[in-house]
Design an enzyme around this catalytic site. Structure first.
Site, PDB file in Angstrom:
ATOM      1  N   LYS A  40       0.808  -1.216   0.000  1.00  0.00           N
ATOM      2  CA  LYS A  40       0.000   0.000   0.000  1.00  0.00           C
ATOM      3  C   LYS A  40       0.843   1.269   0.000  1.00  0.00           C
ATOM      4  O   LYS A  40       0.359   2.336  -0.379  1.00  0.00           O
ATOM      5  CB  LYS A  40      -0.949  -0.008   1.202  1.00  0.00           C
ATOM      6  CG  LYS A  40      -2.032  -1.070   1.102  1.00  0.00           C
ATOM      7  CD  LYS A  40      -2.986  -1.012   2.280  1.00  0.00           C
ATOM      8  CE  LYS A  40      -4.086  -2.040   2.149  1.00  0.00           C
ATOM      9  NZ  LYS A  40      -5.042  -1.991   3.291  1.00  0.00           N
ATOM     10  N   LYS A  47      -9.421 -12.074  -6.376  1.00  0.00           N
ATOM     11  CA  LYS A  47     -10.459 -12.160  -5.353  1.00  0.00           C
ATOM     12  C   LYS A  47     -11.391 -10.953  -5.430  1.00  0.00           C
ATOM     13  O   LYS A  47     -10.962  -9.834  -5.692  1.00  0.00           O
ATOM     14  CB  LYS A  47      -9.801 -12.221  -3.969  1.00  0.00           C
ATOM     15  CG  LYS A  47     -10.742 -12.585  -2.847  1.00  0.00           C
ATOM     16  CD  LYS A  47      -9.972 -12.765  -1.551  1.00  0.00           C
ATOM     17  CE  LYS A  47     -10.896 -13.102  -0.389  1.00  0.00           C
ATOM     18  NZ  LYS A  47     -10.156 -13.272   0.878  1.00  0.00           N
ATOM     19  N   LYS A  71     -13.983  -5.340  -1.963  1.00  0.00           N
ATOM     20  CA  LYS A  71     -14.941  -4.286  -1.645  1.00  0.00           C
ATOM     21  C   LYS A  71     -14.340  -2.905  -1.834  1.00  0.00           C
ATOM     22  O   LYS A  71     -15.058  -1.921  -1.853  1.00  0.00           O
ATOM     23  CB  LYS A  71     -15.483  -4.435  -0.220  1.00  0.00           C
ATOM     24  CG  LYS A  71     -14.486  -4.272   0.908  1.00  0.00           C
ATOM     25  CD  LYS A  71     -15.179  -4.534   2.242  1.00  0.00           C
ATOM     26  CE  LYS A  71     -14.215  -4.520   3.412  1.00  0.00           C
ATOM     27  NZ  LYS A  71     -13.657  -3.211   3.718  1.00  0.00           N
TER      28      LYS A  71
END
Length: 339
Positions: free
Chosen positions: A125, A206, A209
């Site tokens: 990140k 995957k 969200k």
């Protein structure tokens, strides 16, 4: 001062206490439902199940403050609509319990910089960001505080969070060895196979969200939107319908979704279909049947947000009965002078 019998009283039931958190970023989807929400709903035990919206974790990256507040209430409402039962779980918002951040600092004082610096999620990140927040670096320690605060013996976790739970175990073990037996060392619980629901537009990735994608089945999507998403799902070359995740990931993903919704075995389900369109229609029907009750209950709860807020306030009271004892014990053990 530690209350008489406080942490020792809590340890009597710790091995069966289970904690599950949801960070209010993005939108909850079918993979979240089968991977985390449905298992916690099915396994709720009074005073031993803890469900929380981890709003503090949403602050580690750039964010819109109003959006974090909105999604925090939305996530809480969706979880209630999906079956989280405040009569059988301690249900709360993370930031409403100040002991989360208080214990976070105490645990930072027992954690090495190198330990958090090598966390894989931090590397991923922060790699392409010019402004990396300190909270992104220390987020795994806050996650450890979330777990250790309630003496959770079980932490359901996917592959992307296993390293963080290992860190929580290391911190608890080190703290206990240095300052005395304050924390329960948690262990990981593997999520069900159904948690591996993939993106319908990228069946090798995957379902997420947080990532904008046309292949995500969101729990609050309308039936028409869900059906369109399924009908547009990426399939595989050829016409065979068989459950072969390695070689036919698109069809395998559709069969996995169908099996999760209906309880069938995906291998057996494959034998019922002769074409892609027939399979997709069956998957769309199953997804809509699964999400309809959640969507309707969510609409009812949304008309009375104060009732949801009251549930959260009640959860805070119950949570702090455990959390305050833990923090008091940790502060005393690490050497702080009682007030």
């Amino acid at each position: 001062m530690v209350r008489p019998g406080g942490p020792h009283r809590e340890r009597q039931n710790i091995m069966s206490r289970r904690i599950t958190g949801f960070t209010p970023s993005g939108e909850l989807h079918l993979g979240n439902y089968f991977g985390a929400i449905k298992p916690l709903v099915d396994q709720q035990v009074p005073d031993r199940s803890i469900v929380f919206v981890s709003d503090l974790h949403a602050l580690t990256l750039e964010h819109d403050p109003a959006e974090v507040r909105r999604r925090t209430l939305e996530f809480a409402t969706v979880l209630l609509a999906a079956g989280a039962d405040p009569a059988r779980s301690i249900f709360l918002v993370q930031s409403h319990v100040p002991e989360h951040t208080e214990l976070h600092y105490l645990l930072e004082s027992a954690t090495g910089y190198g330990e958090v610096r090598r966390m894989i999620q931090f590397k991923e990140k922060s790699r392409d960001s010019d402004r990396v927040r300190v909270s992104l670096l220390t987020y795994p320690v806050l996650m450890a505080a979330d777990i250790l605060l309630y003496h959770a013996g079980e932490v359901p976790v996917g592959a992307d969070q296993r390293q963080h739970v290992e860190l929580a175990r290391d911190i608890a073990t080190r703290f206990n060895a240095a300052y005395g037996p304050v924390f329960t060392v948690p262990h990981m619980v593997n999520p069900p196979v159904a948690a591996r629901i993939m993106d319908l537009s990228r069946p090798t990735a995957k379902m997420s969200k947080s990532t904008s994608s046309g292949g995500t089945l969101r729990l609050l999507d309308s039936p028409d939107t869900l059906r369109r998403t399924v009908m547009r799902a990426v399939t595989d070359p050829g016409s065979a319908i068989e459950y072969d995740p390695g070689n036919r990931p698109g069809i395998a993903n559709l069969l996995t979704i169908l099996a999760a919704c209906t309880g069938e075995d995906p291998v057996d389900a494959a034998t019922r279909f002769s074409g892609y369109a027939q399979l997709k229609h069956a998957v769309a029907d199953a997804v809509i049947a699964t999400t309809d009750p959640i969507r309707h209950h969510y609409a009812e709860l949304s008309h009375d947000p104060e009732s949801v807020r009251k549930i959260l306030r009640d959860g805070v009271i119950r949570a702090r009965l455990i959390a305050s004892d833990t923090v008091s014990a940790a502060k005393q053990a690490i050497g702080l002078l009682p007030a």
